[in-house]
Motif scaffolding. Structure first.
Motif, PDB file in Angstrom:
ATOM      1  N   ASP A 118     -59.172  -7.283  57.849  1.00 20.11           N
ATOM      2  CA  ASP A 118     -59.753  -7.510  59.171  1.00 20.11           C
ATOM      3  C   ASP A 118     -61.173  -6.949  59.275  1.00 20.11           C
ATOM      4  OD1 ASP A 118     -57.483  -8.850  60.337  1.00 20.11           O
ATOM      5  OD2 ASP A 118     -56.498  -6.891  60.446  1.00 20.11           O
ATOM      6  N   ASP A 119     -61.843  -6.812  58.124  1.00 21.21           N
ATOM      7  CA  ASP A 119     -63.239  -6.362  58.073  1.00 21.21           C
ATOM      8  C   ASP A 119     -63.466  -5.013  58.746  1.00 21.21           C
ATOM      9  OD1 ASP A 119     -64.160  -8.494  56.557  1.00 21.21           O
ATOM     10  OD2 ASP A 119     -64.470  -9.747  58.325  1.00 21.21           O
ATOM     11  N   VAL A 120     -62.542  -4.093  58.526  1.00 21.52           N
ATOM     12  CA  VAL A 120     -62.738  -2.708  58.953  1.00 21.52           C
ATOM     13  C   VAL A 120     -63.534  -2.015  57.842  1.00 21.52           C
ATOM     14  CG1 VAL A 120     -61.618  -0.510  59.491  1.00 21.52           C
ATOM     15  CG2 VAL A 120     -60.622  -2.662  60.317  1.00 21.52           C
ATOM     16  N   LYS A 121     -64.747  -1.593  58.173  1.00 21.27           N
ATOM     17  CA  LYS A 121     -65.634  -0.978  57.182  1.00 21.27           C
ATOM     18  C   LYS A 121     -65.247   0.491  56.976  1.00 21.27           C
ATOM     19  CE  LYS A 121     -70.577  -0.053  56.816  1.00 21.27           C
ATOM     20  NZ  LYS A 121     -71.853  -0.346  57.499  1.00 21.27           N
ATOM     21  N   VAL A 122     -65.097   0.868  55.696  1.00 26.61           N
ATOM     22  CA  VAL A 122     -64.681   2.216  55.333  1.00 26.61           C
ATOM     23  C   VAL A 122     -65.676   2.790  54.336  1.00 26.61           C
ATOM     24  CG1 VAL A 122     -62.844   3.607  54.287  1.00 26.61           C
ATOM     25  CG2 VAL A 122     -62.249   1.627  55.709  1.00 26.61           C
TER      26      VAL A 122
END
Length: 195
Positions: A118-122
């Protein structure tokens, strides 16, 4: 004093996120009632299955950061899990990136970025003295820097300061980092809870 407690993610698929947070990053899956929660040092990741509004980039919470003993080993682990390292795409062209890692001189550390489902940037930040495999490091906000920082300092008694070249404030167990946004950031289905 207020202590940061958890990240809460609205996700397309809890199973896909468990594959990232548990199988790939090594978080511990715990169950509380009907909830499946992923536990890391200093933070819990809650997941609610629903249609997210979009990825974290372009929102008020640009990314979440974790410290790791070796950024190189984490990059290899993430790639081994089938996830892309996006460090080059996420940093200014003036910063050198070699095989997914960037050295940040003003923080004397190596970093890397990946995108969770879900394109959660980490972000991964190296801390060679750390004994845990992964621990909460920071939340990186985008928007009106002075106003955001002042609000967290006033509302939650966060301790104002800097993280390298970034404006920041600290709460027990987490750094709150602030950067200006070139666009008006939108809200996101990732939100932070303090308790």
């Amino acid at each position: 004093q207020v202590v940061y407690g958890h990240h809460h993610l609205t996700v397309t698929s809890v199973d896909e996120h468990k594959r990232f947070w548990v199988d790939t990053l090594g978080g511990e899956l715990i169950t509380v009632g009907d909830l499946e929660i992923v536990k890391f040092s200093r933070v819990l990741v809650f997941m609610r299955e629903a249609k997210p509004t979009g990825g974290t980039k372009g929102t008020t919470v640009n990314h979440i950061g974790f410290s790791v003993p070796s950024t190189r080993l984490m990059v290899e682990k993430v790639r081994g899990g089938g996830y892309q390292i996006v460090t080059r795409e996420e940093l200014p062209p003036t910063l050198s990136v070699e095989d997914g890692l960037a050295y940040i001189a003003d923080q004397d550390t190596y970093i890397a970025y990946t995108m969770a489902p879900d394109d959660v940037k980490v972000e991964f930040v190296e801390n060679q003295d750390q004994t845990q495999e992964m621990a909460l490091h920071h939340i990186h906000f985008a928007g009106p820097v002075d106003e955001m920082k002042a609000w967290y300092v006033k509302t939650f008694d966060a301790v104002p300061g800097m993280r390298g070249s970034f404006e920041a404030a600290n709460l027990p167990g987490v750094n709150l980092t602030y950067s200006p946004s070139t666009e008006d950031p939108v809200g996101h289905s990732l939100w932070s809870v303090f308790f």
